[in-house]
Motif scaffolding. Structure first.
Motif, PDB file in Angstrom:
ATOM      1  N   ALA A   1      46.366 -26.654   6.339  1.00 25.56           N
ATOM      2  CA  ALA A   1      46.138 -25.770   7.492  1.00 25.56           C
ATOM      3  C   ALA A   1      47.244 -25.914   8.526  1.00 25.56           C
ATOM      4  O   ALA A   1      47.686 -24.922   9.136  1.00 25.56           O
ATOM      5  CB  ALA A   1      44.783 -26.085   8.111  1.00 25.56           C
ATOM      6  N   ILE A   2      47.724 -27.149   8.739  1.00 27.56           N
ATOM      7  CA  ILE A   2      48.813 -27.366   9.704  1.00 27.56           C
ATOM      8  C   ILE A   2      50.087 -26.650   9.249  1.00 27.56           C
ATOM      9  O   ILE A   2      50.779 -26.002  10.045  1.00 27.56           O
ATOM     10  CB  ILE A   2      49.060 -28.879   9.891  1.00 27.56           C
ATOM     11  N   LEU A   3      50.394 -26.754   7.967  1.00 23.05           N
ATOM     12  CA  LEU A   3      51.602 -26.090   7.456  1.00 23.05           C
ATOM     13  C   LEU A   3      51.502 -24.572   7.607  1.00 23.05           C
ATOM     14  O   LEU A   3      52.462 -23.911   8.038  1.00 23.05           O
ATOM     15  CB  LEU A   3      51.815 -26.469   5.988  1.00 23.05           C
ATOM     16  N   LEU A   4      50.330 -24.034   7.277  1.00 22.19           N
ATOM     17  CA  LEU A   4      50.153 -22.582   7.408  1.00 22.19           C
ATOM     18  C   LEU A   4      50.253 -22.162   8.874  1.00 22.19           C
ATOM     19  O   LEU A   4      50.854 -21.121   9.201  1.00 22.19           O
ATOM     20  CB  LEU A   4      48.795 -22.163   6.834  1.00 22.19           C
ATOM     21  N   GLY A   5      49.665 -22.975   9.765  1.00 18.63           N
ATOM     22  CA  GLY A   5      49.722 -22.649  11.185  1.00 18.63           C
ATOM     23  C   GLY A   5      51.121 -22.780  11.756  1.00 18.63           C
ATOM     24  O   GLY A   5      51.550 -21.975  12.594  1.00 18.63           O
ATOM     25  N   THR A   6      51.857 -23.815  11.305  1.00 18.21           N
ATOM     26  CA  THR A   6      53.214 -24.033  11.807  1.00 18.21           C
ATOM     27  C   THR A   6      54.129 -22.852  11.482  1.00 18.21           C
ATOM     28  O   THR A   6      54.985 -22.463  12.287  1.00 18.21           O
ATOM     29  CB  THR A   6      53.785 -25.331  11.198  1.00 18.21           C
ATOM     30  N   PHE A   7      53.942 -22.268  10.321  1.00 21.27           N
ATOM     31  CA  PHE A   7      54.774 -21.122   9.921  1.00 21.27           C
ATOM     32  C   PHE A   7      54.158 -19.785  10.341  1.00 21.27           C
ATOM     33  O   PHE A   7      54.614 -18.724   9.912  1.00 21.27           O
ATOM     34  CB  PHE A   7      55.003 -21.148   8.403  1.00 21.27           C
ATOM     35  N   GLY A   8      53.115 -19.855  11.179  1.00 24.14           N
ATOM     36  CA  GLY A   8      52.533 -18.642  11.730  1.00 24.14           C
ATOM     37  C   GLY A   8      51.759 -17.801  10.742  1.00 24.14           C
ATOM     38  O   GLY A   8      51.532 -16.610  10.970  1.00 24.14           O
ATOM     39  N   MET A   9      51.302 -18.404   9.651  1.00 22.81           N
ATOM     40  CA  MET A   9      50.616 -17.646   8.610  1.00 22.81           C
ATOM     41  C   MET A   9      49.116 -17.491   8.890  1.00 22.81           C
ATOM     42  O   MET A   9      48.464 -16.660   8.275  1.00 22.81           O
ATOM     43  CB  MET A   9      50.841 -18.312   7.247  1.00 22.81           C
TER      44      MET A   9
END
Length: 691
Positions: A653-661
């Motif tokens: 979830a952090i990775l998806l959020g970091t890339f604005g997904m």
């Protein structure tokens, strides 16, 4: 008679009725019955789904029973147990008010525009009030941030950005996780109290002239004699002094089969007389009862932290500041407030801490259902890791009750004759070995020979002598018989020697019997990772070697004083062993306290052994020790499983959020859903067989 209840036992002034409907609210049902004509009082038994009614007349008319049963059925909604509903929880109410405020606000004021002014809108004010505990704790801990610090920052950032719904999701799912955790702990404590509740308002006191008088339970003091009838719970700890009964002790000992109780046996409050009746001499009442101490120990255990839980706090101290640093870096690089929010609303802490606390609480509750008391999470963790077990001999590996294992005869005497003479000479002795001979005589229905009491003489530390049929009879050690001029030549077994006149006529081999199930336990321990099984005993070398030859012990040390046992355990720990100590007596207390995990086992264990041990088992069944180990291993598997789940889901979830997904509200939902999932995964440990 009503079809929903039947009289199963009745004596003058007292009637027990078995209910065929489930009793959900004992207090309310008791209140209904007490309002009935001729009824003095009533006690509801949820375990047996029955009601004990005390009444003024000798027999309670069936019409009265019909009346109260019908009235109970007429008010079924009132008979339901009043449980704490999730909908009545303050956080749930406040969440509902906040959502209502959001709907009304959108209708009247439109969407929020962000900035400081958005904090003054109705939804923001309502949410800030609902989150007051989280915000207060988070702000107090700002220099040493915890999960509440991170949640406070995420809620504040969402409100300032003008996205109150994100803040509501963060608060709401956090509340659901806490509710699930509270429910598990509440179920554990509630189950324990229901299971062990005595609930006896009255007792049948035996007066000096032998009559039975019904008196309030609180008037009974140690030393009084009371009678317990079929179907009743034993209201006090005490020793049986008359009659015989079958008693269900499962709530206290974990034994699933009723135990036959007769004069001299000890009874624990909370046991149930399933057949017959028994009179006891009261030894403990009120808060001194074994069951009361068990309840206190369990509830205190749930408040103790394990190193696993402390590790999760250390994890928090490291991860929360990292989340703030990453959030700052992302804002500096992207200037994207949504990505910053994702870093704040998604963390690893809640899932790890809440699921660990739930797993510990659920395991303690599950163990309690089986008569195993675990004193906190640290005990669970170390029990799961133990690789060495040290056991006391007498009363632990063995039953602590010597028995005759063989009778050797000489001079043409039969076993019955030898036993008859031995029983005669040992009849007045209080020595445990004498008791073994008398028990064997009783088992084989062999009567003792008549003897002259005036000639009975106790030779301290050596033996006993008496005149039987005008001949001296001697029973005792080898040296004692030699002193009497009896020749003992050749290879003869060790034991208690019996001489008549100047002849050796019999030898009794006596051993302390291996406790049933002990060898099964020792084998299971080896299969479950215990590398060494060591016996420490204060007995002599011969007795220790004899026990080792008949059990699955790897090593033993004899002639061990209490301090020697503790020192041995210290040496094992210094060598990197994780040591489990099993004992039952005062002489084991130091060793139990020194070990990584101390286990007090059996109905004969002492109070000091109970207090110093980490695990208390009131049963004489050794297999429950393996069950305690298995429950601990299951708990640790679930905790590790929850950590992996939390890391994988939240990292994604952090990775998806970091890339604005994904937007912050989705990130918060994913994070809190994962937290709820791992807490639920831990909660299943409350169930028997949960893994």
């Amino acid at each position: 008679m009503s079809a929903i209840g039947e009289i199963v036992h009745a004596i003058p002034g007292r009637t027990r009725v078995k209910c065929t409907i489930r009793i959900e609210n004992p207090s309310l049902l008791e209140a209904i019955i007490r309002n009935m004509t001729q009824v003095i009082s009533a006690n509801v038994r949820r375990d047996s789904n029955s009601v004990v009614i005390y009444h003024e007349t000798e027999q309670l008319p069936k019409e009265i029973i019909q009346l109260f049963m019908n009235r109970a059925l007429a008010e079924p909604s009132r008979l339901k147990r009043r449980t704490t509903s999730a909908m009545k929880h303050p956080k749930v109410k406040e969440l509902g008010i906040t959502l209502t405020a959001l709907v009304v606000e959108r209708m009247l004021l439109g969407p929020a525009s962000g900035g400081l002014r958005s904090l003054l809108r109705p939804t923001s004010l309502s949410l800030i009030y609902a989150s007051r505990d989280i915000i207060s704790n988070g702000l107090r801990s700002v220099l040493k941030p915890n999960e509440d610090t991170l949640t406070t920052a995420a809620i504040g950032a969402s409100l300032l950005k003008g996205t109150p719904f994100s803040a509501i999701v963060i608060f709401g799912m956090s509340a659901v996780s806490e509710l699930l955790n509270e429910y598990t702990i509440g179920q554990t404590r509630g189950f324990i109290r229901d299971m062990m509740e005595i609930g006896e308002t009255f007792a049948w006191k035996i007066t000096d002239d032998g009559t039975e008088v019904k008196v309030p339970s609180e008037t009974i003091v140690p030393g009084d004699a009371v009678m317990i009838f079929q179907g009743d719970k034993v209201p006090f700890d005490g020793e049986a002094i008359a009659h015989e009964a079958e008693v269900d002790q499962s709530a206290i000992t974990g034994e699933y089969l009723p135990v036959h109780i007769k004069k001299g046996c000890f009874l624990f409050a909370g046991s149930v007389v399933t057949e017959g009746k028994i009179a006891i001499r009261v030894e403990r009442t009120g808060e001194d009862l074994t069951v009361s101490r068990m309840i206190r120990m369990i509830e205190e255990a749930q408040d103790k932290q394990s190193s696993v839980q402390l590790s999760s706090q250390n994890f928090t101290k490291q991860v929360v500041p990292m989340s703030f640093l990453l959030a700052g870096a992302i804002y500096f690089i992207t200037r994207d407030w949504n990505r910053v929010l994702n870093m704040l609303v998604i963390d690893y802490v809640c899932g790890v801490q809440l699921s660990t606390a739930t797993a510990i609480s659920a395991t303690i509750g599950n163990a309690a259902q089986q008569g195993i008391l675990m004193k906190g999470g640290q005990t669970i963790e170390k029990l799961a890791k133990a690789d060495t077990v040290v056991l006391d001999k007498t009363g632990t590996i063995t039953e602590g009750l010597p028995i005759v294992t063989a009778i050797h005869t000489y001079e043409g005497w039969s076993k019955e004759e030898v036993l008859s003479y031995a029983a005669s000479v040992e009849e007045h002795s209080t020595h445990p070995l004498a008791s073994a001979i008398l028990t064997e005589a009783a088992r084989l229905n062999v009567k003792s020979k008549p003897h002259d009491d005036e000639t009975m003489e106790n030779h301290v530390g050596r033996g006993v002598s008496v005149i039987v049929d005008d001949e001296p009879v001697f029973a005792g050690s080898l040296e004692f018989l030699k002193e009497q001029g009896i020749a003992l030549d050749g290879d003869i077994p060790q034991g208690i020697y019996l001489g008549v006149g100047n002849r050796l006529v019999g030898i009794f081999e006596i051993q302390d019997k291996i406790r049933p199930g002990m060898n099964d336990l020792l084998q299971k321990m080896k299969n479950n990772g215990i590398k060494e099984r060591i016996m420490l005993t204060g007995d002599n070398e011969s007795a220790a070697k004899q026990v080792m030859e008949n059990s699955f012990i790897d090593h033993y040390s004899a002639n061990q004083m209490p301090e020697d046992k503790a020192e041995m355990i210290n040496r094992l720990k210094q060598n990197g062993k994780i040591v489990m100590m099993i004992g039952d007596g005062i002489n084991d207390a130091a060793a139990l306290a020194t070990a990584d995990v101390g286990i007090a086992m059996g109905g004969k264990k002492t109070d000091i052994a109970m207090e110093t041990a980490d695990v208390v088992i009131h049963s004489d069944n050794p297999i429950l020790i393996d069950e305690a180990g298995e429950l601990s291993r299951k708990a640790m598997r679930i905790i590790r499983q929850n950590i992996r789940i939390t890391l994988v889901i939240n990292t994604g979830a952090i990775l998806l959020g970091t890339f604005g997904m994904i937007p912050p509200v989705v990130g918060a939902a994913v994070h809190n859903a994962a937290t709820i999932g791992v807490v639920a995964n831990s909660a299943k440990l409350l169930l028997k067989g949960g893994s």
